[in-house]
Design a protein around this motif. Structure first.
Motif, PDB file in Angstrom:
ATOM      1  N   PHE A  83      46.678 -55.351   1.676  1.00 41.32           N
ATOM      2  CA  PHE A  83      47.592 -54.652   2.568  1.00 41.32           C
ATOM      3  C   PHE A  83      48.991 -55.197   2.372  1.00 41.32           C
ATOM      4  CE2 PHE A  83      43.495 -54.059   4.543  1.00 41.32           C
ATOM      5  CZ  PHE A  83      43.524 -52.725   4.845  1.00 41.32           C
ATOM      6  N   LYS A  84      49.702 -54.601   1.447  1.00 42.13           N
ATOM      7  CA  LYS A  84      51.045 -55.068   1.093  1.00 42.13           C
ATOM      8  C   LYS A  84      52.100 -54.613   2.098  1.00 42.13           C
ATOM      9  CE  LYS A  84      49.925 -56.666  -3.052  1.00 42.13           C
ATOM     10  NZ  LYS A  84      49.945 -58.015  -3.417  1.00 42.13           N
ATOM     11  N   GLY A  85      51.780 -53.663   2.962  1.00 36.94           N
ATOM     12  CA  GLY A  85      52.755 -53.156   3.919  1.00 36.94           C
ATOM     13  C   GLY A  85      53.132 -54.152   4.996  1.00 36.94           C
ATOM     14  N   PHE A  86      52.242 -55.092   5.283  1.00 41.57           N
ATOM     15  CA  PHE A  86      52.526 -56.113   6.290  1.00 41.57           C
ATOM     16  C   PHE A  86      53.266 -57.271   5.657  1.00 41.57           C
ATOM     17  CE2 PHE A  86      48.572 -54.233   8.027  1.00 41.57           C
ATOM     18  CZ  PHE A  86      49.093 -53.758   9.211  1.00 41.57           C
ATOM     19  N   LEU A  87      54.170 -57.839   6.392  1.00 41.78           N
ATOM     20  CA  LEU A  87      54.874 -59.037   5.929  1.00 41.78           C
ATOM     21  C   LEU A  87      54.080 -60.249   6.418  1.00 41.78           C
ATOM     22  CD1 LEU A  87      58.495 -57.908   6.735  1.00 41.78           C
ATOM     23  CD2 LEU A  87      57.348 -57.896   4.523  1.00 41.78           C
ATOM     24  N   TRP A  88      53.042 -60.618   5.661  1.00 43.40           N
ATOM     25  CA  TRP A  88      52.108 -61.649   6.079  1.00 43.40           C
ATOM     26  C   TRP A  88      52.777 -62.994   6.327  1.00 43.40           C
ATOM     27  CZ3 TRP A  88      47.277 -60.588   7.618  1.00 43.40           C
ATOM     28  CH2 TRP A  88      46.764 -59.350   7.265  1.00 43.40           C
ATOM     29  N   PRO A  89      53.662 -63.463   5.445  1.00 41.89           N
ATOM     30  CA  PRO A  89      54.294 -64.757   5.735  1.00 41.89           C
ATOM     31  C   PRO A  89      55.143 -64.724   7.008  1.00 41.89           C
ATOM     32  CG  PRO A  89      54.574 -64.210   3.429  1.00 41.89           C
ATOM     33  CD  PRO A  89      54.006 -63.006   4.097  1.00 41.89           C
ATOM     34  N   LEU A  90      55.825 -63.617   7.256  1.00 43.13           N
ATOM     35  CA  LEU A  90      56.640 -63.513   8.464  1.00 43.13           C
ATOM     36  C   LEU A  90      55.763 -63.456   9.716  1.00 43.13           C
ATOM     37  CD1 LEU A  90      59.472 -63.296   9.621  1.00 43.13           C
ATOM     38  CD2 LEU A  90      59.278 -60.813   9.381  1.00 43.13           C
ATOM     39  N   MET A  91      54.653 -62.713   9.652  1.00 45.64           N
ATOM     40  CA  MET A  91      53.733 -62.670  10.789  1.00 45.64           C
ATOM     41  C   MET A  91      53.150 -64.052  11.065  1.00 45.64           C
ATOM     42  SD  MET A  91      51.660 -59.024  10.469  1.00 45.64           S
ATOM     43  CE  MET A  91      50.217 -59.871  10.008  1.00 45.64           C
ATOM     44  N   ASP A  92      52.792 -64.754  10.001  1.00 47.09           N
ATOM     45  CA  ASP A  92      52.241 -66.094  10.150  1.00 47.09           C
ATOM     46  C   ASP A  92      53.288 -67.050  10.707  1.00 47.09           C
ATOM     47  OD1 ASP A  92      50.273 -68.001  10.043  1.00 47.09           O
ATOM     48  OD2 ASP A  92      50.494 -68.384   7.896  1.00 47.09           O
ATOM     49  N   PHE A  93      54.522 -66.922  10.247  1.00 45.69           N
ATOM     50  CA  PHE A  93      55.613 -67.758  10.745  1.00 45.69           C
ATOM     51  C   PHE A  93      55.845 -67.519  12.232  1.00 45.69           C
ATOM     52  CE2 PHE A  93      60.180 -68.297  11.632  1.00 45.69           C
ATOM     53  CZ  PHE A  93      60.309 -69.642  11.332  1.00 45.69           C
ATOM     54  N   MET A  94      55.923 -66.268  12.651  1.00 45.23           N
ATOM     55  CA  MET A  94      56.147 -65.957  14.060  1.00 45.23           C
ATOM     56  C   MET A  94      54.980 -66.425  14.929  1.00 45.23           C
ATOM     57  SD  MET A  94      59.123 -64.827  14.222  1.00 45.23           S
ATOM     58  CE  MET A  94      59.126 -64.342  15.913  1.00 45.23           C
ATOM     59  N   ARG A  95      53.763 -66.305  14.414  1.00 45.11           N
ATOM     60  CA  ARG A  95      52.592 -66.774  15.152  1.00 45.11           C
ATOM     61  C   ARG A  95      52.670 -68.274  15.360  1.00 45.11           C
ATOM     62  NH1 ARG A  95      48.037 -69.431  13.736  1.00 45.11           N
ATOM     63  NH2 ARG A  95      48.740 -69.441  11.585  1.00 45.11           N
ATOM     64  N   CYS A  96      53.046 -69.007  14.332  1.00 48.08           N
ATOM     65  CA  CYS A  96      53.119 -70.473  14.438  1.00 48.08           C
ATOM     66  C   CYS A  96      54.254 -70.915  15.363  1.00 48.08           C
ATOM     67  CB  CYS A  96      53.289 -71.090  13.058  1.00 48.08           C
ATOM     68  SG  CYS A  96      51.820 -70.956  12.042  1.00 48.08           S
ATOM     69  N   VAL A  97      55.396 -70.253  15.292  1.00 45.11           N
ATOM     70  CA  VAL A  97      56.519 -70.616  16.166  1.00 45.11           C
ATOM     71  C   VAL A  97      56.165 -70.382  17.624  1.00 45.11           C
ATOM     72  CG1 VAL A  97      58.878 -69.982  16.829  1.00 45.11           C
ATOM     73  CG2 VAL A  97      58.312 -70.290  14.429  1.00 45.11           C
ATOM     74  N   THR A  98      55.664 -69.204  17.933  1.00 43.96           N
ATOM     75  CA  THR A  98      55.311 -68.914  19.326  1.00 43.96           C
ATOM     76  C   THR A  98      54.164 -69.793  19.808  1.00 43.96           C
ATOM     77  OG1 THR A  98      53.879 -67.095  18.626  1.00 43.96           O
ATOM     78  CG2 THR A  98      56.138 -66.537  19.263  1.00 43.96           C
ATOM     79  N   ALA A  99      53.195 -70.056  18.950  1.00 47.71           N
ATOM     80  CA  ALA A  99      52.067 -70.901  19.357  1.00 47.71           C
ATOM     81  C   ALA A  99      52.518 -72.318  19.647  1.00 47.71           C
ATOM     82  CB  ALA A  99      50.994 -70.909  18.269  1.00 47.71           C
ATOM     83  N   SER A 100      53.396 -72.864  18.819  1.00 50.69           N
ATOM     84  CA  SER A 100      53.829 -74.238  19.056  1.00 50.69           C
ATOM     85  C   SER A 100      54.650 -74.341  20.344  1.00 50.69           C
ATOM     86  CB  SER A 100      54.613 -74.772  17.858  1.00 50.69           C
ATOM     87  OG  SER A 100      55.786 -74.034  17.655  1.00 50.69           O
ATOM     88  N   ILE A 101      55.504 -73.371  20.613  1.00 50.23           N
ATOM     89  CA  ILE A 101      56.308 -73.404  21.838  1.00 50.23           C
ATOM     90  C   ILE A 101      55.423 -73.245  23.073  1.00 50.23           C
ATOM     91  CG2 ILE A 101      58.074 -72.162  23.152  1.00 50.23           C
ATOM     92  CD1 ILE A 101      59.422 -71.551  20.429  1.00 50.23           C
ATOM     93  N   ILE A 102      54.539 -72.257  23.042  1.00 46.54           N
ATOM     94  CA  ILE A 102      53.701 -71.985  24.207  1.00 46.54           C
ATOM     95  C   ILE A 102      52.697 -73.118  24.434  1.00 46.54           C
ATOM     96  CG2 ILE A 102      51.975 -70.405  25.152  1.00 46.54           C
ATOM     97  CD1 ILE A 102      53.566 -68.144  23.819  1.00 46.54           C
TER      98      ILE A 102
END
Length: 171
Positions: A83-102
């Protein structure tokens, strides 16, 4: 008497189970170890919160557990390459940032506000999960920064894509 099986053959239900598990190569990679750590710490934190008086915070580790488990499955089975339409590294980055803050906020509240042992344990595992998620987003950020420093080269040059777009607009 039963049939004698070949020494290297496995029953079909074992092959199905092995196809779902992450590959050994991925598990030994840096990303694989980080994702396994995120899954394990989120699950332990979830169990501790569920057993504590701070059960209101059980949603955070549950959602992070499911998100990390999905990405562990996606990366280990190379689902992300299909699935090349998703920006996997960006999704993973946002998941990690929000998870670490929360996780950091919830852990502070669990340790400071509640007195039972499982709330304290959930807070400690939440702090450890915060460190693992922060390390993951730091490494993803460095990979994205190096990719952008190299010009973010793809198979087709961006200037050529813009030229083709401007040519089609003039028609």
């Amino acid at each position: 008497m039963g049939d004698i099986e070949a020494p290297g053959s496995r029953p079909p239900h074992q092959n199905a189970l092995l196809s779902v598990l992450p590959s050994k190569e991925f598990c030994s990679s840096r990303k694989g170890m980080l994702l396994i750590g995120e899954v394990a710490l989120s699950f332990i934190s979830f169990v501790c919160f569920a057993a504590s008086t701070a059960a209101a915070f059980v949603t955070v580790p549950l959602l992070e557990f499911l998100a990390a488990l999905f990405l562990l499955f996606a990366y280990s089975t190379k689902f992300n390459e299909r699935f090349k339409g998703f920006l996997w590294p960006l999704m993973d980055f946002m998941r990690c940032v929000t998870a670490s803050i929360i996780f950091f906020i919830v852990s502070i509240m669990a340790v400071s506000k509640y007195v039972d042992g499982s709330s304290k344990a959930a807070g400690v595992f939440g702090f450890i999960a915060t460190i693992v998620f922060a390390l993951d987003f730091y490494l993803i950020f460095n990979e994205l920064a190096n990719f952008l420093k190299q010009g973010g080269e793809t198979t087709e040059e961006p200037s050529r894509q813009q030229d083709e777009f401007s040519d089609s607009d003039s028609d």
